[in-house]
Write a protein that holds these residues in place. Structure first.
Motif, PDB file in Angstrom:
ATOM      1  N   GLY A  27       0.825  -1.197   0.000  1.00 54.10           N
ATOM      2  CA  GLY A  27       0.000   0.000   0.000  1.00 54.10           C
ATOM      3  C   GLY A  27       0.858   1.245   0.000  1.00 54.10           C
ATOM      4  N   LYS A  28       0.172   2.367  -0.158  1.00 58.16           N
ATOM      5  CA  LYS A  28       0.862   3.654  -0.221  1.00 58.16           C
ATOM      6  C   LYS A  28       0.846   4.331   1.151  1.00 58.16           C
ATOM      7  CE  LYS A  28      -0.975   7.322  -2.329  1.00 58.16           C
ATOM      8  NZ  LYS A  28      -1.532   8.112  -3.438  1.00 58.16           N
ATOM      9  N   ILE A  29       1.960   4.902   1.522  1.00 61.89           N
ATOM     10  CA  ILE A  29       2.051   5.639   2.791  1.00 61.89           C
ATOM     11  C   ILE A  29       1.222   6.919   2.706  1.00 61.89           C
ATOM     12  CG2 ILE A  29       3.590   6.876   4.387  1.00 61.89           C
ATOM     13  CD1 ILE A  29       4.726   4.272   4.507  1.00 61.89           C
ATOM     14  N   LEU A  30       0.305   7.055   3.616  1.00 58.84           N
ATOM     15  CA  LEU A  30      -0.513   8.267   3.650  1.00 58.84           C
ATOM     16  C   LEU A  30       0.029   9.288   4.634  1.00 58.84           C
ATOM     17  CD1 LEU A  30      -4.157   6.844   3.683  1.00 58.84           C
ATOM     18  CD2 LEU A  30      -2.839   7.643   1.734  1.00 58.84           C
ATOM     19  N   LYS A  38       6.043   5.523  13.221  1.00 55.56           N
ATOM     20  CA  LYS A  38       4.898   4.792  12.697  1.00 55.56           C
ATOM     21  C   LYS A  38       4.386   5.444  11.422  1.00 55.56           C
ATOM     22  CE  LYS A  38       3.381   2.653  16.943  1.00 55.56           C
ATOM     23  NZ  LYS A  38       2.509   2.718  18.087  1.00 55.56           N
ATOM     24  N   VAL A  39       3.701   4.644  10.632  1.00 60.66           N
ATOM     25  CA  VAL A  39       3.130   5.163   9.390  1.00 60.66           C
ATOM     26  C   VAL A  39       1.681   4.709   9.269  1.00 60.66           C
ATOM     27  CG1 VAL A  39       5.317   5.227   8.127  1.00 60.66           C
ATOM     28  CG2 VAL A  39       3.955   3.129   8.094  1.00 60.66           C
ATOM     29  N   ILE A  40       0.963   5.415   8.412  1.00 62.32           N
ATOM     30  CA  ILE A  40      -0.369   4.958   8.041  1.00 62.32           C
ATOM     31  C   ILE A  40      -0.328   4.598   6.572  1.00 62.32           C
ATOM     32  CG2 ILE A  40      -2.725   5.775   7.583  1.00 62.32           C
ATOM     33  CD1 ILE A  40      -2.740   6.973  10.320  1.00 62.32           C
ATOM     34  N   VAL A  41      -0.756   3.375   6.280  1.00 65.88           N
ATOM     35  CA  VAL A  41      -0.712   2.873   4.912  1.00 65.88           C
ATOM     36  C   VAL A  41      -2.139   2.766   4.384  1.00 65.88           C
ATOM     37  CG1 VAL A  41       0.097   1.013   3.408  1.00 65.88           C
ATOM     38  CG2 VAL A  41       1.347   1.536   5.497  1.00 65.88           C
ATOM     39  N   GLU A  42      -2.330   3.253   3.186  1.00 66.21           N
ATOM     40  CA  GLU A  42      -3.648   3.302   2.576  1.00 66.21           C
ATOM     41  C   GLU A  42      -4.329   1.927   2.568  1.00 66.21           C
ATOM     42  OE1 GLU A  42      -5.447   5.515  -1.340  1.00 66.21           O
ATOM     43  OE2 GLU A  42      -3.581   4.436  -1.551  1.00 66.21           O
ATOM     44  N   ARG A  43      -5.513   1.858   3.131  1.00 67.25           N
ATOM     45  CA  ARG A  43      -6.376   0.672   3.148  1.00 67.25           C
ATOM     46  C   ARG A  43      -5.809  -0.521   3.923  1.00 67.25           C
ATOM     47  NH1 ARG A  43      -6.714   2.092  -2.121  1.00 67.25           N
ATOM     48  NH2 ARG A  43      -5.592   0.227  -2.716  1.00 67.25           N
ATOM     49  N   ILE A  69       1.019   1.682  11.707  1.00 72.12           N
ATOM     50  CA  ILE A  69       1.873   0.499  11.635  1.00 72.12           C
ATOM     51  C   ILE A  69       3.292   0.949  11.935  1.00 72.12           C
ATOM     52  CG2 ILE A  69       2.749  -1.365  10.147  1.00 72.12           C
ATOM     53  CD1 ILE A  69       0.268  -1.082   8.418  1.00 72.12           C
ATOM     54  N   HIS A  70       3.987   0.193  12.775  1.00 73.34           N
ATOM     55  CA  HIS A  70       5.372   0.563  13.090  1.00 73.34           C
ATOM     56  C   HIS A  70       6.252   0.381  11.858  1.00 73.34           C
ATOM     57  CE1 HIS A  70       9.239   0.678  15.219  1.00 73.34           C
ATOM     58  NE2 HIS A  70       8.566   1.440  16.058  1.00 73.34           N
ATOM     59  N   ILE A  71       7.156   1.339  11.639  1.00 68.80           N
ATOM     60  CA  ILE A  71       7.959   1.274  10.413  1.00 68.80           C
ATOM     61  C   ILE A  71       8.849   0.040  10.325  1.00 68.80           C
ATOM     62  CG2 ILE A  71       8.045   3.755   9.873  1.00 68.80           C
ATOM     63  CD1 ILE A  71      11.051   3.436  10.993  1.00 68.80           C
ATOM     64  N   SER A  72       9.140  -0.573  11.475  1.00 68.47           N
ATOM     65  CA  SER A  72       9.964  -1.778  11.404  1.00 68.47           C
ATOM     66  C   SER A  72       9.183  -2.944  10.792  1.00 68.47           C
ATOM     67  CB  SER A  72      10.480  -2.159  12.797  1.00 68.47           C
ATOM     68  OG  SER A  72       9.395  -2.480  13.637  1.00 68.47           O
ATOM     69  N   ASN A  73       7.881  -2.772  10.654  1.00 71.65           N
ATOM     70  CA  ASN A  73       7.050  -3.828  10.081  1.00 71.65           C
ATOM     71  C   ASN A  73       6.793  -3.660   8.587  1.00 71.65           C
ATOM     72  OD1 ASN A  73       6.853  -4.943  12.614  1.00 71.65           O
ATOM     73  ND2 ASN A  73       4.898  -3.991  13.079  1.00 71.65           N
ATOM     74  N   VAL A  74       7.293  -2.579   8.019  1.00 72.35           N
ATOM     75  CA  VAL A  74       7.093  -2.373   6.578  1.00 72.35           C
ATOM     76  C   VAL A  74       8.439  -2.167   5.883  1.00 72.35           C
ATOM     77  CG1 VAL A  74       4.825  -1.312   6.923  1.00 72.35           C
ATOM     78  CG2 VAL A  74       6.819   0.165   6.700  1.00 72.35           C
TER      79      VAL A  74
END
Ligand code: ZN
Length: 111
Positions: A27-30, A38-43, A69-74
């Motif tokens: 997904g795309k980082i929003l 942390k990040v929010i990923v689209e959908r 989502i924690h960045i270490s997970n993406v």
């Protein structure tokens, strides 16, 4: 120290989730939250939030929203070779730093 530069991950990057219930999805980082890393990923990582009743909606309701989502997970996905990659930083002759794919050297910055 510049936290943002350290994260090597930016809004609009395409990432793949490496662990958890959304493992394997892209997904795309929003949004990026540098302090929380942390990040929010689209959908992805949709969480349900209950809202309180208001004048307009007496029952209250449930809204679905992307959870952090924690960045270490993406990991970033290269848009050329389509592999997940660690980001390598390359410094151009004009001193500008760009992020590149470790596999194919493709620039990961789109601006
Ligand atoms: Zn690549």
């Amino acid at each position: 120290m510049n936290q943002l530069a350290n994260l090597k991950i930016k809004k609009n990057d395409i990432v793949k989730v490496m662990t958890g219930k959304e493992k394997g999805k892209k997904g795309k980082i929003l949004m990026v939250f540098p302090m929380e890393k942390k990040v929010i990923v689209e959908r992805l990582n949709i969480v349900k939030r209950h809202t309180r009743p208001t004048q307009q909606m007496r029952q209250g309701g449930i809204i679905e929203k992307e959870g952090k989502i924690h960045i270490s997970n993406v990991m970033i996905v290269c848009n050329k070779c389509d592999k997940t990659t660690r980001v390598s930083i390359k410094i151009l002759e004009n001193g500008k730093k760009i992020r590149t794919c470790k596999h194919c050297g493709e620039m990961l910055d789109r601006d």
